[in-house]
Design an enzyme around this catalytic site. Structure first.
Site, mmCIF file in Angstrom:
data_model
loop_
_atom_site.group_PDB
_atom_site.id
_atom_site.type_symbol
_atom_site.label_atom_id
_atom_site.label_comp_id
_atom_site.label_asym_id
_atom_site.label_seq_id
_atom_site.Cartn_x
_atom_site.Cartn_y
_atom_site.Cartn_z
ATOM 1 N N TYR A 1 -16.277 18.302 -14.745
ATOM 2 C CA TYR A 1 -16.663 16.758 -15.087
ATOM 3 C C TYR A 1 -17.676 16.399 -13.856
ATOM 4 O O TYR A 1 -17.517 16.935 -12.743
ATOM 5 C CB TYR A 1 -15.332 15.831 -14.761
ATOM 6 C CG TYR A 1 -15.810 14.369 -14.786
ATOM 7 C CD1 TYR A 1 -16.695 13.830 -15.727
ATOM 8 C CD2 TYR A 1 -15.496 13.576 -13.588
ATOM 9 C CE1 TYR A 1 -16.932 12.467 -15.496
ATOM 10 C CE2 TYR A 1 -15.917 12.096 -13.518
ATOM 11 C CZ TYR A 1 -16.734 11.901 -14.174
ATOM 12 O OH TYR A 1 -17.224 10.517 -14.166
ATOM 13 N N ARG B 1 0.927 -1.388 -0.115
ATOM 14 C CA ARG B 1 -0.121 0.005 0.023
ATOM 15 C C ARG B 1 1.033 1.273 0.013
ATOM 16 O O ARG B 1 0.464 2.311 -0.470
ATOM 17 C CB ARG B 1 -1.039 -0.002 1.136
ATOM 18 C CG ARG B 1 -1.784 1.202 1.465
ATOM 19 C CD ARG B 1 -3.038 1.202 2.255
ATOM 20 N NE ARG B 1 -2.890 0.415 3.308
ATOM 21 C CZ ARG B 1 -2.190 0.864 4.618
ATOM 22 N NH1 ARG B 1 -1.662 2.068 4.604
ATOM 23 N NH2 ARG B 1 -1.892 0.051 5.612
ATOM 24 N N LYS C 1 -8.587 7.295 -19.044
ATOM 25 C CA LYS C 1 -9.019 7.530 -20.321
ATOM 26 C C LYS C 1 -7.636 7.372 -21.375
ATOM 27 O O LYS C 1 -7.284 6.198 -21.667
ATOM 28 C CB LYS C 1 -9.214 8.942 -20.491
ATOM 29 C CG LYS C 1 -10.357 9.262 -19.084
ATOM 30 C CD LYS C 1 -11.527 8.184 -19.270
ATOM 31 C CE LYS C 1 -12.285 8.543 -17.889
ATOM 32 N NZ LYS C 1 -13.668 7.939 -18.027
ATOM 33 N N ASP D 1 -7.201 19.566 -14.104
ATOM 34 C CA ASP D 1 -7.443 17.974 -14.685
ATOM 35 C C ASP D 1 -7.056 18.124 -16.121
ATOM 36 O O ASP D 1 -7.651 18.620 -17.146
ATOM 37 C CB ASP D 1 -8.998 17.914 -14.544
ATOM 38 C CG ASP D 1 -9.434 16.633 -14.984
ATOM 39 O OD1 ASP D 1 -8.934 15.781 -15.930
ATOM 40 O OD2 ASP D 1 -10.406 15.998 -14.353
HETATM 41 N N1 PLP Z 1 -11.983 13.782 -14.994
HETATM 42 C C1 PLP Z 1 -12.300 13.734 -16.100
HETATM 43 C C2 PLP Z 1 -12.163 14.891 -17.281
HETATM 44 C C3 PLP Z 1 -13.023 12.640 -16.595
HETATM 45 O O1 PLP Z 1 -13.795 12.598 -17.778
HETATM 46 C C4 PLP Z 1 -13.055 11.624 -15.649
HETATM 47 C C5 PLP Z 1 -14.238 10.370 -16.138
HETATM 48 O O2 PLP Z 1 -14.974 10.356 -16.960
HETATM 49 C C6 PLP Z 1 -12.732 11.638 -14.494
HETATM 50 C C7 PLP Z 1 -12.009 12.868 -14.093
HETATM 51 C C8 PLP Z 1 -13.128 10.653 -13.463
HETATM 52 O O3 PLP Z 1 -12.071 9.384 -13.705
HETATM 53 P P1 PLP Z 1 -12.526 7.857 -13.109
HETATM 54 O O4 PLP Z 1 -13.749 7.602 -14.056
HETATM 55 O O5 PLP Z 1 -11.258 7.308 -13.478
HETATM 56 O O6 PLP Z 1 -12.534 8.203 -11.789
#
Ligand code: PLP
Length: 380
Positions: free
Chosen positions: A99, A47, A196, A171
């Protein structure tokens, strides 16, 4: 060193035990201690750290131009750690079109926990300036935004935040470091859903926080990573690093195909508007051209007609898959408003597209046959 070279070679060393070029997956959760009591090989317990996770973090720090990185079990776990590293009472300024999951997390978890959260239109610098007139701990950015592809001027917002003593997190999931390097533009923390493009094949969940420097804020994020334990498994870290090896070539193809699809849709009589920052008519085009190396693989478009028309177009595609998420080799299409639920501000006639690595002509032909159905019904 160029990013293409870094992507292939970052944290890439033949295994000292066997010479294996592809790194072994270290499944062990515990590591041998020296007779002296030290852990001279750097690992103690899974961990806290693991060789595959350490290699992934090293590669991500190099790609983003940061000093340190912390890997998480999902993009949301990474975002959660950033907000939890603040203190109750701290103020956060975030985009009103962040998001959906991040917006929900801030509203439903961190407001009750004690953060003051203010949502603004991040591409309106006057709104950002006004929000920052009250002392603020963190500004959260996401650009281009989801699903309207609005573009935030990262350097301008970072400068405003710095002048007010606020940290900035961005992000960078949709761009990846191949197209946008926020740390070079004044940002302190870059956050990713490695789920992604970085993983790139729709087969691994993960998140990442990369910091420009090992500040107290990052050290707190590292503590939360280890103590709360939302870490990726060794195999997930391995898959993500494997994805990174081909990231620059994949991203170039995603962006080329997205540009072709955007131009095709822009000229289509059944389409009302296309949201893609690569189009010169897009309101964020100039800022995007300044801060992005290419315009990415994501776009959305509004069909002429209503929700039913958009759903009908999505129902007719053959090559695209109707699914949420993005960044894999297969093209996906999604009626975003129905995924976001009844409180959504997303237009009901909007479809979001993750443009994959299929030939752009095939993708355009598929969209054309899907759109022609509605064109036949509603006309130009
Ligand atoms: N940030 C963005 C821009 C996203 O498109 C997403 C998911 O679609 C996330 C964060 C969250 O990621 P996760 O689904 O891996 O938790």
């Amino acid at each position: 060193m160029h990013l293409e070279t870094l992507a292939v070679h970052a944290a890439q060393r033949p295994d000292p035990a066997t010479g294996a070029i592809a790194p072994p997956i270290s499944l062990s959760t515990t590591f041998e201690r020296d007779p002296s009591g030290a852990y001279s090989r750097g690992f103690e317990y899974g961990r806290d750290a693991n060789p595959n996770r350490a290699a992934l973090e090293e590669a991500m720090a190099l790609l983003e131009g940061g000093e340190v990185a912390a890997a998480f079990s999902s993009g949301m776990a990474a975002a959660n750690a950033v907000f939890q590293a603040l203190a109750p009472g701290d103020r956060v300024v975030a985009p009103n079109d962040a998001y959906m999951g991040v917006g929900k997390l801030l509203r439903e978890v961190f407001r009750p926990w004690g953060l003051e959260v203010v949502f603004v239109d991040m591409d309106d610098l006057a709104q950002v300036r006004a929000a920052l007139s009250t002392p603020t701990r963190l500004v959260w950015l996401e650009t281009p935004s989801n699903p309207l592809l609005k573009v935030t001027d990262i350097a301008a917002v970072a400068a405003l935040a710095k002048a007010r003593g606020a940290a900035v997190a961005c992000d960078n999931t949709w761009c990846t470091p191949v197209f946008q390097r926020p740390l070079d533009l004044g940002v302190d923390l870059v956050v990713h859903a490695t789920t992604k493009y970085l993983g790139g094949h729709h087969d691994v969940l993960g998140g990442m926080v990369v910091a420009k420097a090992a500040t107290p804020l990052f050290k707190r994020i590292r503590e939360l990573q280890i103590q709360a334990g939302a870490v990726p498994s060794p195999f997930e870290a391995w898959l993500t690093l494997r994805g990174i090896r081909t990231l620059p070539v994949r991203m170039r193809a995603h962006a080329d195909h997205a540009m072709a699809v955007a131009h095709f849709l822009d000229a289509h009589p059944a389409v009302e508007i296309v949201h893609y920052p690569g189009l010169s008519t897009h309101p964020g085009h100039e800022v995007a051209a300044r801060q992005m190396r290419a315009f990415g693989g994501m776009l959305s478009f509004q069909v002429k007609g209503d929700r039913a028309e958009a759903m009908a177009v999505a129902a007719r595609v053959q090559l695209f898959t109707r699914a949420t998420s993005l960044g894999g080799v297969e093209s996906l299409i999604e009626h975003r408003a129905s995924v976001e639920g009844p409180t959504t501000k997303t237009p009901e006639n909007l479809l979001r597209v993750s443009v994959g690595l299929e030939h752009a002509d095939d993708l355009c032909a598929d969209l054309d046959q899907a759109l022609r159905g509605s064109f036949a019904r509603i006309g130009p």
